[in-house]
Scaffold this active site. Sequence first.
Site, short mmCIF file in Angstrom:
data_model
loop_
_atom_site.label_atom_id
_atom_site.label_comp_id
_atom_site.label_asym_id
_atom_site.label_seq_id
_atom_site.Cartn_x
_atom_site.Cartn_y
_atom_site.Cartn_z
N ASN A 42 0.86 -1.17 0.00
CA ASN A 42 0.00 0.00 0.00
C ASN A 42 0.90 1.22 0.00
O ASN A 42 2.11 1.09 -0.09
CB ASN A 42 -0.90 -0.02 1.25
CG ASN A 42 -2.29 0.51 0.92
OD1 ASN A 42 -2.43 1.55 0.30
ND2 ASN A 42 -3.30 -0.22 1.32
N ASP A 43 0.32 2.41 0.13
CA ASP A 43 1.08 3.66 0.20
C ASP A 43 2.05 3.76 -0.99
O ASP A 43 1.63 4.02 -2.09
CB ASP A 43 1.84 3.77 1.53
CG ASP A 43 0.90 3.85 2.74
OD1 ASP A 43 -0.33 3.85 2.53
OD2 ASP A 43 1.39 3.90 3.87
#
Lengths: 729, 729
Positions: B318-319
């Site tokens: 993620n991110d």
Amino acid sequence: MDNTSLTHGGFTLPGEAGFEDLTLELAQRWGADVIRDSDGTQLSDRITTSGHEIYSTLCLIRADNEWAKAHPDKLQQCCMMSQPVIADGPTVTIDPLDGYFRQQFRVNADDDPKEWWQVFDRTTGEEVPVSDWAYDPARQTVTIRGARTWHTYTVNFFSYRIWEEISMYNHVTNDWGDREHLMPIEPMHPEVQEHILGHLETWLREHPHTRVVRLTSMFYNFWWFWGDPQKQRFIVNDWGSYEFTVSPPAIRSFEERYGYRPRSEDFVNAGLYNNSYKVPSRKYRDWMDFINAFVTGFGRRCVERIHAHGKQAFVFYNDHWIGLEPWGERFKDLGLDGIIDGIFSGFETRKVSGTPHVAVRELRLHPYLFPTGVNGAPSFLPGGNPTLECKTYWLDIRRALLREPVDRIGFGGYLHLVANHPDFIAYVEQLGHEFRLLRSLHQDDKPWAADVTVALLTAWGRQRAWGCCGHYNHGNFYNEVMESLSGLPLHVEFISFEDILAQGVPRHVSVVINAGGAGDAWSGGEYWAQAPIIEALSEYVHGGGGLIGVGEPSAFRHGTQYFQLSRLLGVDRELGLTRAFQRLAFAPPRAPHFILEDAPGELALGPAEVGGIYVLDRDTNVLAARSGSARVTTRTFGGGRTVYLSGYQHTPLNTRLLHRAIFFAAQAEPLFAAYSCSNVRTECAYYPRHRKLVVVNNGAEPEETRVTLAGGGSIALRIAPYGFTVVDV
Amino acid sequence: MDNTSLTHGGFTLPGEAGFEDLTLELAQRWGADVIRDSDGTQLSDRITTSGHEIYSTLCLIRADNEWAKAHPDKLQQCCMMSQPVIADGPTVTIDPLDGYFRQQFRVNADDDPKEWWQVFDRTTGEEVPVSDWAYDPARQTVTIRGARTWHTYTVNFFSYRIWEEISMYNHVTNDWGDREHLMPIEPMHPEVQEHILGHLETWLREHPHTRVVRLTSMFYNFWWFWGDPQKQRFIVNDWGSYEFTVSPPAIRSFEERYGYRPRSEDFVNAGLYNNSYKVPSRKYRDWMDFINAFVTGFGRRCVERIHAHGKQAFVFYNDHWIGLEPWGERFKDLGLDGIIDGIFSGFETRKVSGTPHVAVRELRLHPYLFPTGVNGAPSFLPGGNPTLECKTYWLDIRRALLREPVDRIGFGGYLHLVANHPDFIAYVEQLGHEFRLLRSLHQDDKPWAADVTVALLTAWGRQRAWGCCGHYNHGNFYNEVMESLSGLPLHVEFISFEDILAQGVPRHVSVVINAGGAGDAWSGGEYWAQAPIIEALSEYVHGGGGLIGVGEPSAFRHGTQYFQLSRLLGVDRELGLTRAFQRLAFAPPRAPHFILEDAPGELALGPAEVGGIYVLDRDTNVLAARSGSARVTTRTFGGGRTVYLSGYQHTPLNTRLLHRAIFFAAQAEPLFAAYSCSNVRTECAYYPRHRKLVVVNNGAEPEETRVTLAGGGSIALRIAPYGFTVVDV
């Protein structure tokens, strides 16, 4: 014409031989001054000599079936696309007529298929070379060699039309059994013209009692493909399309005049054909122009013959009306005396009442005196309610007649069907009185209307003023808006993108309305990629003009937006490709808004209403929203105002909403009050010279209403269901 | 790993300095074997030496802000389109950053705007010649000369990103006040790589207690434009898009390798950018490949450093995960030891559980221990209900874990927020037991699944397996279908159109599902105009394969149809251009159908369900319809079966409908009964080696259900709300 009697005149009765007593009794009761025949009925001598004027129907292209049978290559034709067939191997055999009604069509192989037809691989979009397919006249099939497995193939081909569609419809609807099928002949052939004129001459001589020849209509029927009854009865029905004018002889003649030859695919367009919803191509416009010129030229010769016999020529604005274009430039050249249409609604009424260059405008009301109505209603069958039908249609027609008059009304069909419907007989008598009263108020007068002019902007413009492609296209925003406008006290015009390209938005227009679905002719489709259109409308609104968008106005995938006027309207539509973008939450409406003043609670903008409407920024004022989608918004752009409605359906509440939206966009709110009714189910019209105010109840319940007068005073009234009140003011 | 304890292990706890007692108490109670830090929290010595394993978060590209501040030209960038501006005269001045969050971006004029930027007239679609515009560095505006009045102009430009988005989000969400804004550095520069590796080396030395370096994540964040807070907080958020990898240095490097230079418009695409819903272009695929190669190459060097210190490297899925592509070919080269994602749902669980080439797969559960959840829930604020949130997510996650295990679960954020939520603490303890029990059942075993393989066909294929462009794209048919599939006892694969072009439909696939909206990457858009796609799917279905279309499967305006597989599916959609065509009325369903056996009454296929669905002919079997639009249909094509669903929303009833539709399309109805539950709100999984049957209640009410066993016998059960029962069979 004597327009003062409330009990007599302006009424055309369908007579019926064999029912002479009924005919003459109803002529008396309904105040008919004219008696007509219909397809399937004759008038007897007792009727034609009864002292009434006589209208006689005549359909020139199906009038002499013996001649048609003797000249099978002179029948009308059309260009068709076969049903798509998937190749399951390298050889595909297609029966072009598969799925079509074989009693309507006969494949035309007289004009060389290799020259006229086209075969397409619709999976790739490529045309199959002529060398790769062959037509087998014995089997009447096309065989494609070297087909690509699993690709879909279609054949564009020409057919003779061997059953004239209107008589076919009447035949099938009324179960005429083995009565001969009438065939339509193609007047593009000089010998057909000669035959038609000769036949007309004879006919005129043989109808001494006829005062009006009621042409039904000219030469070419609207587009109506029927299907194999075992599979699907109807395939397509488009009142506005010229597909039934297409034939090799017509194309040859077109080529001589326009310098190019359209191909079959120009008429088929991958199965879209040139249907009325499609934005018309340049080629199709040329074709319409060509047919219109032909119909006008040969039609004028027919009308001249009729006039030469001291008779009048009225034309039916339906059936074989294609090429007539009554709102077009050439219509005046035909020299017609009257126009008649069979109608259900307000917008159709305005289409007739607004037709220029004729002395007489006549409405044929519904239900048609057939067991089953055109719209499928069981009108005169058990379970039917012809009186309620008639009342319901009349409410909408009457709204339009408040604004603009016609000269006559009437019915058609089998008169004997009404004999055991005394309530219908009584209602038509009353309807006749209402009609005559309204007509009298228009005499030497014009109903008050605010100085607000609305222009409906479509790809068709004035050519499809007050009409789309049939009776009522429910769910079509343009049609729904038109229906509401047909009874509003303001001025309505129709403009096209070509008009705007030629001369911009006319200066006297207060509000432009663009109402339609993405890509369709009513919204405008590919026209919205043309910068001059954007420039003209931006200039117009910025300079103070009003703009109302309904549904998917200006929708076209182009540039950075979907609604090409989104910067003016302040809204756009999420199509699913930009879901990653986060949209501005709506601020709640700041205060009650002029547009929604008569709209309590949730709006009902119809089942075709579109969703996914987001606002561009906080300068868009959202008046109503649902599920995160804006429904009614306003915005300013320079000196002008815009309004967006995410859908539209003609209802009393929405009519009021639209009325207010127009006055808001026109910055004419102060003009709104005069002659407005407090109850949206009632409407009124004021005739200043007669000093009469007519207030109508548009519904089936009694209504109370308060009418605001021009000076600011008001009158309270109670009006009966379907009722009608005249007040002296 | 010891996977047998039900009370300890497989649990990662977010520790928090200052709350050591709470940390250690909850570590005990929740059975945590690992303690981690989070953005905004530190671990104290007491925690790091408490005998737990330590995960330490490290975000390499924002780790040294002093260096970033000293090298403002080495920051990450992106290519942006200015807000569209309408010309009201020949000179237009555009502030490129107008409407954007100025704390996130700084215009990059270091790379010559004349070389890198583009200005467009979006009304015509034409680029404005470079000579007709200029950038004023002082005013930071672009001025266009010779603009055409009322045309819309945009500027494509490059910006440095001056606030790293994840820490910006955390900063703003937690009101961190004047805490310094961290900035992301661009590892495409060799000096940045050198700095990152040096910094990493130091960091590794300084973290002796850390066993796992939890990289959050690699180098490039998903695409997240914020807006001017006064106007609109968020502009766009796309978890799958590579827009934050774009910069002049990256483009130069790409050009060296691929032989061409993408222009700004290749990234902007008239404002669509390369968002995940857009069918990826060849150029964009090249770009993704380039970034993926870079991230893999430099990422591997970072991982090697970590390994050199005897630590493991886990990555946050993620991110800054862009370029990682864990389901792609290069992922194995990174040498990562574990992957972790923060998830809400079943499909996200499968995305993690199915990631290849890592030893440890971990789920970070929600709610995140922040006052407000990522999805806006007031989790730990007054009015929040973190226990109910957690339970609700867990139901969906648990369905997926029945089918495929992960190794660990955990939380993140501020641990102290849970202190006064004893019910949350108790629930997480119970959840931990459930998780460990499920994990143990997968040990040396695989849950029973029918021999039915579903392949979801999209433009992304395996590259976006079990994901679209964020957490849950509600209303996206692909996402909704995935969520249901994540817990069904069958095999699921993901294929792309490129896969089909390369090798056709794999022979072992029982059913292909195409679920999406017109033109989007999930449906397939322009791929449907490619004949080989049609050929392969036709061949596949004709040969006995199953096909399920959901929403607007194969939709693309091309040829004679809208759904390009309409001849297989037997349905198509009316878009408004063919309203003149009359559609076949539906025959009522002949008999109760296998697909609808558990569906009583009206179906609820979700708010995104499409209308206007008509059938091609009588060979299409309509099982459900509404307002004249077909909703569920079936048809045969050669030896195969097709099913069409006009919409889809993940609900228990629809999950059953989909399950049945798949087995019907696969002609595998006889396989359906085994391990099916009579009550659709319950589901089960059977672990044959353990001889254990797990039955779950997916709702908040107690449920009774009867599970049919493989032999035909059955077991009746009553299961508590959110409950879970294990039966020996």
